[in-house]
Scaffold this motif. Structure first.
Motif, mmCIF file in Angstrom:
data_model
loop_
_atom_site.group_PDB
_atom_site.id
_atom_site.type_symbol
_atom_site.label_atom_id
_atom_site.label_comp_id
_atom_site.label_asym_id
_atom_site.label_seq_id
_atom_site.Cartn_x
_atom_site.Cartn_y
_atom_site.Cartn_z
ATOM 1 N N TYR A 1 9.615 16.263 3.742
ATOM 2 C CA TYR A 1 10.217 15.840 2.480
ATOM 3 C C TYR A 1 9.502 14.598 1.966
ATOM 4 O O TYR A 1 8.932 13.822 2.735
ATOM 5 C CB TYR A 1 11.711 15.550 2.676
ATOM 6 C CG TYR A 1 12.506 16.787 3.014
ATOM 7 C CD1 TYR A 1 13.075 17.559 2.016
ATOM 8 C CD2 TYR A 1 12.663 17.204 4.333
ATOM 9 C CE1 TYR A 1 13.790 18.707 2.327
ATOM 10 C CE2 TYR A 1 13.379 18.341 4.648
ATOM 11 C CZ TYR A 1 13.939 19.091 3.637
ATOM 12 O OH TYR A 1 14.640 20.224 3.951
ATOM 13 N N GLU B 1 6.524 23.024 3.178
ATOM 14 C CA GLU B 1 6.772 23.752 4.422
ATOM 15 C C GLU B 1 5.451 24.061 5.109
ATOM 16 O O GLU B 1 4.483 24.440 4.465
ATOM 17 C CB GLU B 1 7.531 25.048 4.151
ATOM 18 C CG GLU B 1 8.944 24.803 3.700
ATOM 19 C CD GLU B 1 9.855 25.986 3.911
ATOM 20 O OE1 GLU B 1 9.794 26.622 4.996
ATOM 21 O OE2 GLU B 1 10.640 26.267 3.001
ATOM 22 N N ASP C 1 12.828 23.376 -5.404
ATOM 23 C CA ASP C 1 11.869 22.459 -4.781
ATOM 24 C C ASP C 1 10.594 23.141 -4.305
ATOM 25 O O ASP C 1 9.578 22.477 -4.121
ATOM 26 C CB ASP C 1 12.514 21.656 -3.644
ATOM 27 C CG ASP C 1 13.129 22.520 -2.556
ATOM 28 O OD1 ASP C 1 13.034 23.760 -2.619
ATOM 29 O OD2 ASP C 1 13.729 21.940 -1.627
ATOM 30 N N VAL D 1 9.256 21.170 7.976
ATOM 31 C CA VAL D 1 9.513 20.916 6.562
ATOM 32 C C VAL D 1 9.407 19.411 6.336
ATOM 33 O O VAL D 1 10.166 18.637 6.927
ATOM 34 C CB VAL D 1 10.903 21.428 6.136
ATOM 35 C CG1 VAL D 1 11.128 21.178 4.651
ATOM 36 C CG2 VAL D 1 11.062 22.912 6.459
ATOM 37 N N ARG E 1 9.561 18.990 -1.215
ATOM 38 C CA ARG E 1 9.368 19.379 0.175
ATOM 39 C C ARG E 1 8.140 20.252 0.306
ATOM 40 O O ARG E 1 7.774 20.958 -0.632
ATOM 41 C CB ARG E 1 10.600 20.059 0.749
ATOM 42 C CG ARG E 1 10.908 21.393 0.130
ATOM 43 C CD ARG E 1 12.204 21.988 0.622
ATOM 44 N NE ARG E 1 11.970 23.088 1.526
ATOM 45 C CZ ARG E 1 12.847 23.544 2.377
ATOM 46 N NH1 ARG E 1 14.026 22.993 2.472
ATOM 47 N NH2 ARG E 1 12.575 24.554 3.163
#
Length: 155
Positions: A91, A5, A40, A89, A3
């Protein structure tokens, strides 16, 4: 699943999902706050995650805390609602979420800190030592509101 951000970043991709999630800010009798280091991102965060069908936001926060840290906690208060459209966010599977977190305040009642598939570190951190940890801006906001007694936050 990896992920990335984006926080108030104009180059962030456009969100394609909004998933309800809950966090639990757990403070012990010394005032230390329970943090987990996310596998992550490598950053420290409050325990929390996506709400499952059939559970309330508070139940979600309690479950996620135990799953991610090994600490069993009870909810003792409400910290706030955090849903910033500029906190995205992304992924690796293509999901791009807009932040939506309901955050609670809690107190430990059992269990013990342990690492797991989602967390490679779990620590009780006294407020004076928070600057020693790489904590995402959104988590800093929630912790700061708690420490200043500025809650509930309804952003």
């Amino acid at each position: 699943m990896g992920r990335t951000e984006y926080y108030h970043d104009p180059s962030a991709p456009k969100a394609n999902t909004l998933i309800p999630a809950s966090n639990l800010l757990v403070a012990d009798d010394r005032g230390a706050i329970l943090l987990q280091r996310r596998r992550d991102t490598g950053q420290w965060a409050l325990p929390g995650g996506a709400q499952d069908i059939g559970e309330s936001p508070a139940q979600c926060a309690i479950r996620e805390c135990e799953e991610e840290t090994g600490v069993i906690a009870e909810v003792t208060g409400f910290l706030g609602v955090f849903s910033d459209p500029r906190h995205i966010v992304a992924y690796t599977d293509g999901e791009i979420r807009q932040q939506f977190e309901v955050a609670y305040i809690g107190h430990p009642i059992g269990g013990a800190p342990r690492v797991n598939d989602e967390s490679d570190g779990v620590e009780w951190v006294l407020p004076d030592h928070l600057d020693d940890f790489d904590i995402h801006t959104s988590m800093r906001q929630q912790i700061g509101l708690y420490l200043r007694g500025e809650y509930p936050y309804l952003g």
